[in-house]
Design a protein around this motif. Structure first.
Motif, mmCIF file in Angstrom:
data_model
loop_
_atom_site.group_PDB
_atom_site.id
_atom_site.type_symbol
_atom_site.label_atom_id
_atom_site.label_comp_id
_atom_site.label_asym_id
_atom_site.label_seq_id
_atom_site.Cartn_x
_atom_site.Cartn_y
_atom_site.Cartn_z
ATOM 1 N N SER A 25 -7.467 3.550 1.385
ATOM 2 C CA SER A 25 -7.960 2.951 2.617
ATOM 3 C C SER A 25 -8.786 3.976 3.386
ATOM 4 O O SER A 25 -8.424 5.144 3.450
ATOM 5 C CB SER A 25 -6.784 2.492 3.486
ATOM 6 O OG SER A 25 -7.246 2.051 4.738
ATOM 7 N N ASP A 26 -9.880 3.541 3.963
ATOM 8 C CA ASP A 26 -10.681 4.476 4.760
ATOM 9 C C ASP A 26 -10.372 4.353 6.243
ATOM 10 O O ASP A 26 -11.058 4.930 7.074
ATOM 11 C CB ASP A 26 -12.178 4.243 4.507
ATOM 12 C CG ASP A 26 -12.610 2.826 4.839
ATOM 13 O OD1 ASP A 26 -11.735 1.975 5.074
ATOM 14 O OD2 ASP A 26 -13.828 2.580 4.849
ATOM 15 N N ARG A 27 -9.321 3.642 6.601
ATOM 16 C CA ARG A 27 -8.996 3.423 8.007
ATOM 17 C C ARG A 27 -7.785 4.212 8.478
ATOM 18 O O ARG A 27 -7.393 4.107 9.628
ATOM 19 C CB ARG A 27 -8.748 1.936 8.242
ATOM 20 C CG ARG A 27 -9.995 1.133 8.012
ATOM 21 C CD ARG A 27 -9.779 -0.308 8.288
ATOM 22 N NE ARG A 27 -11.028 -1.022 8.045
ATOM 23 C CZ ARG A 27 -11.121 -2.300 7.914
ATOM 24 N NH1 ARG A 27 -10.050 -3.043 7.995
ATOM 25 N NH2 ARG A 27 -12.277 -2.869 7.708
ATOM 26 N N LEU A 28 -7.172 4.979 7.592
ATOM 27 C CA LEU A 28 -6.006 5.768 7.962
ATOM 28 C C LEU A 28 -6.443 7.150 8.427
ATOM 29 O O LEU A 28 -7.506 7.641 8.053
ATOM 30 C CB LEU A 28 -5.060 5.887 6.763
ATOM 31 C CG LEU A 28 -4.516 4.558 6.226
ATOM 32 C CD1 LEU A 28 -3.780 4.777 4.920
ATOM 33 C CD2 LEU A 28 -3.605 3.904 7.251
ATOM 34 N N PHE A 29 -5.606 7.779 9.239
ATOM 35 C CA PHE A 29 -5.945 9.108 9.754
ATOM 36 C C PHE A 29 -6.065 10.143 8.647
ATOM 37 O O PHE A 29 -6.756 11.128 8.785
ATOM 38 C CB PHE A 29 -4.896 9.580 10.770
ATOM 39 C CG PHE A 29 -4.980 8.894 12.099
ATOM 40 C CD1 PHE A 29 -6.066 8.113 12.431
ATOM 41 C CD2 PHE A 29 -3.976 9.044 13.028
ATOM 42 C CE1 PHE A 29 -6.143 7.483 13.656
ATOM 43 C CE2 PHE A 29 -4.047 8.427 14.255
ATOM 44 C CZ PHE A 29 -5.126 7.638 14.569
ATOM 45 N N TRP A 30 -5.376 9.936 7.561
ATOM 46 C CA TRP A 30 -5.391 10.910 6.468
ATOM 47 C C TRP A 30 -6.333 10.505 5.338
ATOM 48 O O TRP A 30 -6.316 11.090 4.279
ATOM 49 C CB TRP A 30 -3.982 11.150 5.941
ATOM 50 C CG TRP A 30 -3.299 9.929 5.441
ATOM 51 C CD1 TRP A 30 -3.347 9.448 4.164
ATOM 52 C CD2 TRP A 30 -2.459 9.036 6.158
ATOM 53 N NE1 TRP A 30 -2.591 8.309 4.062
ATOM 54 C CE2 TRP A 30 -2.031 8.032 5.279
ATOM 55 C CE3 TRP A 30 -2.028 8.976 7.481
ATOM 56 C CZ2 TRP A 30 -1.196 6.994 5.663
ATOM 57 C CZ3 TRP A 30 -1.202 7.944 7.868
ATOM 58 C CH2 TRP A 30 -0.800 6.971 6.980
ATOM 59 N N SER A 31 -7.194 9.545 5.575
ATOM 60 C CA SER A 31 -8.085 9.073 4.503
ATOM 61 C C SER A 31 -9.200 10.070 4.187
ATOM 62 O O SER A 31 -9.784 10.018 3.119
ATOM 63 C CB SER A 31 -8.688 7.719 4.860
ATOM 64 O OG SER A 31 -9.488 7.835 6.014
#
Length: 197
Positions: free
Chosen positions: A145-151
Motif C-alpha cells: 500500500s502506498d498510503r501507510l506511513f511506512w510505505s
C-alpha cells in the motif's frame, strides 16, 4: 491540563528546528548540483519520518493523560486507549523499520551516477568490489500500500556471484532509479505489507 503549558514550548521548538532545517535544505539546493553520493543523512531521515513524527507529536499530549490514570472515568480511559492504539499503530511500525534500516545502512555509502555508468557500494571506507556483470539477480521489495506511513521504506538486494548479498535501503535514496539502472539484470519484484530487510 497541567502538562500542556510544558509541551507547547517543546512543540514550538521542534517546529522551529524543522522549519530551519527544511529552509536550509531549500537554500542549499539552489547552490549545489545533484549529488551522486548517498548516505543516511538527517534530511533524508526527516523526510521518511515526517508523518510518523507528526502523528506522534499530535497524539503525545493525549498519551500523557495515562499518567492521570486514577482520575479518568471509564469512557475517558476507553477513548484514550483507542487514541493510543491509533497513534502507536500508525507511527510505531515506521520507527521500527527506520531503526532497522538505520542499523543496516549506517556505514553504507552508495555512489550512483547512471550517466557515467557508476554503481559502487562502500561499507565504511572500504569499497565492495563488484560490477554490473557480477550481479546475478536483483530483488526489489516495496510496500503493498502506498498510503501507510511506512510505505516509503523499501529495499533492494543485490545478489552477487560470490554469494554475497548487498542490501540497499530507502534510507540512502529513492531506489527506483537504481532499479531502472539494473534493468538488464534478472529482477524479482516483491510486495509486502511490512518491508523488513
Amino acid at each position: 491540563m497541567k502538562l500542556l503549558p510544558f509541551l507547547r514550548p517543546l512543540l514550538e521548538a521542534a517546529a522551529a528546528i524543522t522549519l530551519m532545517a527544511v529552509g536550509l535544505r531549500i537554500i542549499t539546493n539552489f547552490f549545489t548540483r545533484n549529488s551522486r553520493v548517498y548516505r543516511p543523512t538527517f534530511l533524508r531521515q526527516l523526510a521518511l519520518l515526517f508523518w510518523p513524527l507528526l502523528c506522534l507529536g499530535v497524539g503525545m499530549p493525549f498519551l500523557v493523560s495515562f499518567f492521570y490514570l486514577g482520575t479518568l472515568s471509564t469512557f475517558e480511559l476507553v477513548l484514550l486507549t483507542a487514541i493510543a492504539a491509533v497513534v502507536l499503530g500508525f507511527s510505531l511500525p515506521a520507527f521500527l523499520l527506520h531503526s532497522q534500516y538505520y542499523a543496516r545502512n549506517l556505514h553504507t555509502t552508495l555512489v550512483f551516477d547512471p550517466k557515467q555508468n557508476v554503481l559502487e557500494v562502500y561499507e565504511g571506507r572500504v569499497r565492495i568490489p563488484f560490477g554490473k556483470k557480477d550481479i546475478t539477480r536483483v530483488e526489489r521489495v516495496t510496500c503493498q500500500s502506498d498510503r501507510l506511513f511506512w510505505s516509503r521504506y523499501t529495499y533492494l538486494k543485490l545478489h552477487l556471484q560470490t554469494g554475497e548479498v548487498l542490501t540497499l535501503t530507502s534510507l540512502l535514496t529513492n531506489l527506483e532509479p537504481v532499479t531502472e539502472f539494473l534493468r538488464n539484470t534478472p529482477l524479482e519484484r516483491k510486495q509486502r505489507w511490512f518491508c523488513w530487510a
